[in-house]
Write a protein that holds these residues in place. Sequence first.
Motif, PDB file in Angstrom:
ATOM      1  N   GLU A   1       0.821  -1.227   0.000  1.00 50.25           N
ATOM      2  CA  GLU A   1       0.000   0.000   0.000  1.00 50.25           C
ATOM      3  C   GLU A   1       0.852   1.274   0.000  1.00 50.25           C
ATOM      4  O   GLU A   1       0.332   2.358  -0.215  1.00 50.25           O
ATOM      5  N   ALA A   2       2.153   1.150   0.216  1.00 51.83           N
ATOM      6  CA  ALA A   2       3.014   2.341   0.173  1.00 51.83           C
ATOM      7  C   ALA A   2       3.345   2.713  -1.266  1.00 51.83           C
ATOM      8  O   ALA A   2       4.102   3.638  -1.511  1.00 51.83           O
ATOM      9  N   PHE A   3       2.798   1.999  -2.241  1.00 59.05           N
ATOM     10  CA  PHE A   3       3.175   2.208  -3.639  1.00 59.05           C
ATOM     11  C   PHE A   3       1.973   2.688  -4.426  1.00 59.05           C
ATOM     12  O   PHE A   3       0.891   2.132  -4.318  1.00 59.05           O
ATOM     13  N   TRP A   4       2.163   3.735  -5.209  1.00 62.64           N
ATOM     14  CA  TRP A   4       1.094   4.103  -6.154  1.00 62.64           C
ATOM     15  C   TRP A   4       1.729   4.563  -7.448  1.00 62.64           C
ATOM     16  O   TRP A   4       2.902   4.886  -7.490  1.00 62.64           O
ATOM     17  N   MET A   5       0.942   4.546  -8.502  1.00 63.81           N
ATOM     18  CA  MET A   5       1.491   4.855  -9.811  1.00 63.81           C
ATOM     19  C   MET A   5       0.568   5.798 -10.546  1.00 63.81           C
ATOM     20  O   MET A   5      -0.641   5.624 -10.527  1.00 63.81           O
ATOM     21  N   GLY A   6       1.172   6.801 -11.203  1.00 70.96           N
ATOM     22  CA  GLY A   6       0.354   7.717 -11.987  1.00 70.96           C
ATOM     23  C   GLY A   6       1.037   7.972 -13.314  1.00 70.96           C
ATOM     24  O   GLY A   6       2.102   7.446 -13.577  1.00 70.96           O
ATOM     25  N   ASN A   7       0.427   8.796 -14.175  1.00 70.29           N
ATOM     26  CA  ASN A   7       1.051   9.121 -15.461  1.00 70.29           C
ATOM     27  C   ASN A   7       2.114  10.184 -15.249  1.00 70.29           C
ATOM     28  O   ASN A   7       1.842  11.229 -14.647  1.00 70.29           O
ATOM     29  N   LEU A   8       3.296   9.924 -15.795  1.00 71.20           N
ATOM     30  CA  LEU A   8       4.372  10.914 -15.659  1.00 71.20           C
ATOM     31  C   LEU A   8       4.387  11.777 -16.906  1.00 71.20           C
ATOM     32  O   LEU A   8       4.390  11.287 -18.019  1.00 71.20           O
ATOM     33  N   LYS A   9       4.356  13.094 -16.691  1.00 71.15           N
ATOM     34  CA  LYS A   9       4.315  14.003 -17.848  1.00 71.15           C
ATOM     35  C   LYS A   9       5.681  14.033 -18.522  1.00 71.15           C
ATOM     36  O   LYS A   9       6.713  13.941 -17.853  1.00 71.15           O
ATOM     37  N   ASN A  10       5.661  14.172 -19.840  1.00 73.94           N
ATOM     38  CA  ASN A  10       6.922  14.293 -20.572  1.00 73.94           C
ATOM     39  C   ASN A  10       7.450  15.711 -20.434  1.00 73.94           C
ATOM     40  O   ASN A  10       6.735  16.676 -20.702  1.00 73.94           O
ATOM     41  N   ARG A  11       8.674  15.816 -20.016  1.00 73.29           N
ATOM     42  CA  ARG A  11       9.281  17.138 -19.836  1.00 73.29           C
ATOM     43  C   ARG A  11      10.610  17.171 -20.581  1.00 73.29           C
ATOM     44  O   ARG A  11      11.199  16.147 -20.867  1.00 73.29           O
ATOM     45  N   ASN A  12      11.077  18.400 -20.836  1.00 74.44           N
ATOM     46  CA  ASN A  12      12.396  18.506 -21.458  1.00 74.44           C
ATOM     47  C   ASN A  12      13.465  18.634 -20.370  1.00 74.44           C
ATOM     48  O   ASN A  12      13.163  18.506 -19.185  1.00 74.44           O
ATOM     49  N   LEU A  13      14.721  18.941 -20.776  1.00 76.15           N
ATOM     50  CA  LEU A  13      15.826  18.952 -19.813  1.00 76.15           C
ATOM     51  C   LEU A  13      15.618  19.959 -18.691  1.00 76.15           C
ATOM     52  O   LEU A  13      16.072  19.761 -17.567  1.00 76.15           O
TER      53      LEU A  13
END
Length: 1458
Positions: A1387-1399
């Motif tokens: 339960e300490a783990f969750w996942m979401g969408n990671l936005k694409n970013r530049n440098l």
Amino acid sequence: MTSFPGKMMRKKRRSSVEKLAGATTITKAKKSRSAGRLPKEVASEETNETVFVAFVKEAGVNLKHDGTSHEIAVDQVVFQKRIQRQVQKSPRYPGILKEFITALETYIENPDRFRSCLLPCIPQQSEGDISSVSSFQESLLRMLLGIEALQTLIINTLLEKLPEFMLDGTVDGGLNIPRMIINQLKWLDRVVDTKELAVKLMELVSVAPVEVQRDIITSLPEILEDSQHDDTARELNALLQENTQLTVPILDALSSLNLSSSLLTEVREAVMNTLAAVQLEDLPVVVKFILHSVSASDASEVVSNLHKKLELELCVLPPVLQASQSRIKSKSAAGSTSTATPGSSQDSVMLILDCIKSAVRFQKTISEAWLKAIEAVDEVKNHKVLDLLLLFILHCTNANQSRRGAERVLKLKVRTGLIQEALLQKTFRDYSQVMRGYFPSILALAQSLLRSPDPCVVPFGGHMYRHSFTEFDSYCQQEVVGSLVTHVCSGVGGEVDVALELLCSLVMEKPSEMALYCVFVKGILDYMDNLTPQQIRRLFHLLSRLAFGQQQPGSHIQDDMHIVIRKQLSSTVPKYKRIGIIGAVMIVGSMGASMPKGKQSQSGSLSQETLRQVTALLELVKSSSESSPEAAALYYDELANLIWSSALDPQVQEMIGMSVLDDFQDDFVVDLGPDIKGSFPLPACAMYNLEEESQGCIAINLLPILAEETQNKAEQQSQIGKQQKCVSPLCLSPFFRLLRLCEEKRHQGDLEEIGALLGCPLILTNMDVVDKVESLSKAEREFLCSLLFHTINWFREVVNGFCKQKETDIKMKVMTRLQNITFLQTLLERALAGSPGYIPPVSNFDGETTDGIASGFGVPVNKTKKGNESHKYGTGKKRKAPGKSAPEGVSQPEEATEADETQQEQLEKDKEKEIRPGVSLTAYRPFFRELDMEVLSVLQCGLLSRSLLDSELNTKVREEVLLGPTELVFLLDDMLHKLEFSLTAAPAKRAPFLKVRADKTVGFSHLQQRSIKDIASYCVQLLPSLCTHLENCHNHFQTVLSENNGVVDGPSTDVEEHRIMSSGYQLLLQILNTTFSWSGFSQPGQRMLLKKALGVLAGRLKEGGPELTIEQLVKDSFEYLLNFRSTMPSLSTALSLSQLLSTLSEKGGKPGAYREQTASLARRFLSQSWVTASGERERGSKFNEALHTLLSIYLEHVDDVLKAVEEIAGEGITELINASKDESSASWPTLNRQTFLVFYKVLMAELEKAARRIPAGKMSDSSEAQSEKLLTWNLAVRDFHILVNLVKVFDSRPVLNVSLKFGRLFLESFLKLGMPLLDYSFKRHKEDVQSLLKTFQLSTRQLHHMCGHSKIHQDTSLTNHVPAVKKSLELFVYRVKAMLTLNNCQEAFWMGNLKNRNLKGEEILSQRSQGSDDDEEEEEGNRGLPLPREQSDDEGEESDSEETTKNTRIDDSSEDSD
């Protein structure tokens, strides 16, 4: 029961020996026993029929009393039923049993009757129906044993009877009564009281003589039932410890008993312990038992023990063997007792190996265990003959796996030097009979080793071939020659060389045997297209030895050889003509070889016929090669090689010598008049005269000959003229070489007759024309370049010729000629720069054709002064003559004074200041004549320094011969190329046969004809001189530094001199490094040479006695070389010193002892600011390469890599970020914006290497071990974080490339080695694991941004890395999830969408507009962050943001939202 092969032989042998020993006692016993029994026999015949006789007769057996077999009228089953019925129905039952047995005992008192009862019954012959009784019937006693009521009683009777006959041995008729009694008990349908029987049999064993013991023991498995097997085995095991004579029967019995695995292990261990005491002929049985009683689980341990204890060396004594073999040869009586031992001992070894072979063949685990056992041996002295034999056994079994395994292990052992030629020799010498059985395997392994790309294992394959040829029969010899011929015809460089060398050595050692197979060898003549000239030389050398050698063993191929040579010589294709010339000269060498004393045909010289043939062949070659200058030059070169390397008959020698002297004078030498007649492309004048009187001396007619040749070529192109002989300048140098070698041979090294050629002038043009090269026409420019090439090559050949002369004036002239060469090379550089596309004249004629060289030839031109500077600090591939400051004796016919030379030098310097184009001569190396090794002896002269020159202005003659810096560099450069060519370093660095190798040999043909060992020992001879020059360079730079108050680029620094001395310094260090890197030093035969070489270096520091160990010598040498660290003029020189010290440290056996010193030295060089003599900072690709290697050396040798990486990345790079544009880091002066990429690449690579070396976490680790490994990973991850975040500041493409490449590798190492550790240590060290993952998450997010950046910029070099990186990032997420699940923390783990970013952390909008599904749950939703259970998701996200802000020093915009 299956008996062991050879057991019967053994038993026979033993019984015959014991018969001899105990014959007398047996006969005595017989007499006494038979004497005592006589009255009983008489009495028993008179007795009425007893119960026994009556019952038996009634049941259908006709008893015979004369010792022959009883007759039986019914089938044995019927007989047994009748007896049983009689006994049971008798009114006296059960007492009748006792009566029956008593009667039986009485009946068999008589030995003859007893024997009849033991013999099988025979069917009764009657006229009636015979078929009711089968042809084979058991003995009477055995039939009675089948009746259960009587069985125990009869067994007791028999066993009591047995001791009476124990000492009889085999009685008349070949019957062994004890054995017959025991045979009655075998294979009974049912044993009533098996336990009792077992006890009684073992009691008998304890008292019986050996023969009877053996019989009883081997019969036990056939007598006893399974229930008694374990108890019996224990007793047998105890007996085995006491009596080794019974080893074979006991093991035979044990292997047939049905035992429990624990008891089997116990028995096997006991047997293993008695192994050393077992007799040789019993060993095969012991080995068979041990191997056949092995289970898969304990195979490895058992085989390892057996491998340690089985000593075949003790089985065969070489001296005995050799003595007996010589006796066999000297006596025709092969059956003499003395010769029987070795043969039988080799038979036993063969049987032992057969046992191993059958075990290996049927049990895969055993073959693997043998391989492991051999692989585990880690010292040369612990390897035994058995190991080699085992590898051959494993190779000859059908299983592919064991075959490949044997090949792999053999290669590995040979490469590491653990299995050496001495062991192979011993095996072949002492076990040739055994080895012969494995010949197909030996041949296959030898082929494989010879084909190996690893030069370390190739010679071992050669030894296998050689020993097979010398030790085995003619069939094997034929196979060996056939296989070697196949290797030669393969056309693969290294393979061909070794195979030819082997064939040559076999021809030398065994000419008469090889003569039988010379038709095979002759077959190679059809495959000469793929051979190099050096290989063709070897081939013709061995064929001509066979066909034309003194014994002429293979004279039947003489005609074939003549036909081939004539055919090749008459060819118009240069390649084939070249083969013809080489072959013909080799045949001359064999036909005209001087005869050893005592074998004279006529007064110790050749017969007239042979002399006539030699002369005719030489005439043929000469006339065939006249039309082509290249062919003529090759002929001169080949003849010169022959005279240098072989002892020719004096008549042949004289004939060649006289004609050469006359022809050379006619072709090339003219008398020098006051003026030179003729019109030439450039005005002619005599140059470079070293003689006193300029008038009336001779001169080399170079320019006129070259002009004539050029004119002829032009005419031939315009009209197809007839081929005519004309003198070509191409032949000048080869012809002089031949002349000089002939004179040396004729006058025992004295060259007085041709001494004038050293100092005589050449007819050339005035060299000022080089300054006006642009104003000349194309033809004139090319003519000038050719003239310079020919002149330099003439001088090189002259130096070759006269360098060994001892007189001072000749030495002075040789030195002047060296100065002429270096000066002319500077002129040539300028002339070539003005003649693009010019192809020089060929000077090495045994290479590929001139067209070949020309077509693939391109020349780099450095147009500006700056271009020239790029050569200043090269790593060995320098310009051939970097010296433009050595004009002594240049273009002055009269002798010049020192003062004139200094003026001239000043002039040269003034000219130098102009910007002038120049070309590096490195590319032109193949067009110069090869310098001989002997020229390097000039290095033994002292070094001429500027200060010395100035102080001696007033002296007219300099008595001491001194070497100028430019000439020093010239010679060192040549020496380095020679060493790099011949002394190969560790095998990994150079695979010997790439196809381009042929071109690399151009210019090394004389060197190839020397053995590598000779070259190495010559280098060691020169070491004292090299050390002196090294010290001179050190002193020079020390003086410069002290004059300029410690700076390199002070006002008094002479830039040119600084450059030359730097080159010299670096070349010296590279030469030492190449010498000590030679892989040959690791061979046992070269240890003394290595010791001598180290002794030279160590002796410069302090006088040491000869008794010093190699370790001590390495220590002293290391100290000596460390003293040079203060005067390194450039980074590449510093790198050479570091590499040399690193090489040296490996020679002592304890490289670890020098790690710290090597690291601190590299650190010192990295922390030094490197500037050139002109004051600029060192830069350029060469500088970067050197920096890369030096930084790698530092990080490889430093104690704590992770700490060192953190120091450079954390401190050094931070300083660089804060410094202004052109400045360097303060603590690491070599680190600036130009070298950042070099540092970054090395730091990333070494960090990834260090991560791979962290041991993987195990479940069994203690808490301390876990926390130590966690700490190491923490450091590694922190370093990785710092390095990955640097991309935000240094975002150039190469940096991103490095970051993505090594980032993925680091991530993979973490998943493989780090995650298992986190699995096991999460519960104990929750906080540590948590902080580690937080830090790592920031790095992985940065990698994700890099992937986004690569996609936006669509840069293929970067996007190539993206899929693999993304895959690893995704794996990481799921791996963390798995780790939390394992520790009940999902339960300490969750996942979401990671936005694409530049440098910079800015969101990539184009992706957003397409919807966030494109990069669904990409890698880092929460990067698998483990949170304490009580924390909510919101708090988790918050802490994530905080962590990011804290850790990202440069930009805090990468925290995760969403």
